[in-house]
Design a protein around this motif. Structure first.
Motif, PDB file in Angstrom:
ATOM      1  N   SER A  52      40.183  49.589  46.408  1.00  0.00           N
ATOM      2  CA  SER A  52      39.406  50.009  47.578  1.00  0.00           C
ATOM      3  C   SER A  52      39.274  48.854  48.551  1.00  0.00           C
ATOM      4  O   SER A  52      39.574  47.710  48.218  1.00  0.00           O
ATOM      5  N   GLY A  53      38.826  49.173  49.741  1.00  0.00           N
ATOM      6  CA  GLY A  53      38.708  48.169  50.801  1.00  0.00           C
ATOM      7  C   GLY A  53      39.977  48.062  51.619  1.00  0.00           C
ATOM      8  O   GLY A  53      40.159  47.101  52.371  1.00  0.00           O
ATOM      9  N   ILE A 105      44.265  42.551  38.606  1.00  0.00           N
ATOM     10  CA  ILE A 105      42.803  42.575  38.740  1.00  0.00           C
ATOM     11  C   ILE A 105      42.277  41.151  38.897  1.00  0.00           C
ATOM     12  O   ILE A 105      41.482  40.863  39.797  1.00  0.00           O
ATOM     13  N   ASN A 109      41.220  41.090  42.893  1.00  0.00           N
ATOM     14  CA  ASN A 109      39.863  41.612  43.040  1.00  0.00           C
ATOM     15  C   ASN A 109      38.998  40.649  43.845  1.00  0.00           C
ATOM     16  O   ASN A 109      39.022  39.442  43.631  1.00  0.00           O
ATOM     17  N   GLN A 110      38.255  41.195  44.795  1.00  0.00           N
ATOM     18  CA  GLN A 110      37.332  40.453  45.663  1.00  0.00           C
ATOM     19  C   GLN A 110      38.055  39.439  46.560  1.00  0.00           C
ATOM     20  O   GLN A 110      37.510  38.391  46.901  1.00  0.00           O
ATOM     21  N   LEU A 117      37.157  43.212  52.348  1.00  0.00           N
ATOM     22  CA  LEU A 117      37.047  42.776  50.956  1.00  0.00           C
ATOM     23  C   LEU A 117      37.743  43.784  50.054  1.00  0.00           C
ATOM     24  O   LEU A 117      37.344  44.947  49.975  1.00  0.00           O
ATOM     25  N   THR A 119      38.794  45.421  46.591  1.00  0.00           N
ATOM     26  CA  THR A 119      38.262  45.583  45.240  1.00  0.00           C
ATOM     27  C   THR A 119      39.341  46.225  44.386  1.00  0.00           C
ATOM     28  O   THR A 119      39.895  47.260  44.753  1.00  0.00           O
ATOM     29  N   ALA A 121      40.004  47.374  40.366  1.00  0.00           N
ATOM     30  CA  ALA A 121      39.359  47.577  39.070  1.00  0.00           C
ATOM     31  C   ALA A 121      40.112  48.649  38.288  1.00  0.00           C
ATOM     32  O   ALA A 121      40.875  49.431  38.856  1.00  0.00           O
TER      33      ALA A 121
END
Length: 150
Positions: A52-53, A105, A109-110, A117, A119, A121
């Motif tokens: 996402s993001g 991941i 991630n982040q 940003l 994400t 997961a």
């Protein structure tokens, strides 16, 4: 005329008591959280990732290029709005190997992607939900009221 301590001879309200009646112990309550634990999810061994993001202008080839350096991708899918066909800002990437997904991941991630940003997961489900009919069907009564019948 004297007042009775409790009206009409009733006993005091149970709310006023500081003690409770003795009861047999209840069986332990089950948690309302019915989601499977992340490590015990049989539907997704961990190689299917939720991303996402993403930009609303993102494309599937861009998503594949971003993730293919971590391992062989078996499926890559962006979720799009059914009317505008614009990316909804998230998608799914499925790797052939669990280790590749874990590396993706750990490294993505982040992280910042075009000022957003990102994400990454493990996906909650192994596959997408079945498609919806595209309109609210409601209850039988709702449809009758809308159509003017009763």
């Amino acid at each position: 005329r004297g007042r009775s301590p409790s009206p009409r001879g009733r006993s005091p309200s149970p709310r006023g008591r500081r003690y409770s009646r003795s009861r047999s112990p209840s069986p332990p309550r089950r948690s309302r959280d019915r989601r499977p634990q992340e490590d015990t999810d049989p539907g997704n061994p961990g190689n299917n990732l939720f991303v996402s993001g993403l930009s609303f202008r993102a494309s599937t080839p861009e998503l594949e290029r971003m993730f293919d350096r971590y391992g062989k991708i078996s499926e890559c899918r962006l979720v799009r709005d059914p009317r505008t066909h614009e990316c909804r800002g998230f998608g799914f990437v499925r790797f052939d190997e669990l280790e590749a997904a874990e590396r993706a991941i750990d490294e993505l991630n982040q992280t910042d992607l075009e000022g957003r940003l990102l994400t990454v997961a493990k996906a909650k489900r192994a596959s997408a939900r079945p498609p919806t009919p595209g309109q609210y069907l409601g209850s039988d009564g709702e449809r009758r009221r809308r159509s003017g019948g009763m």
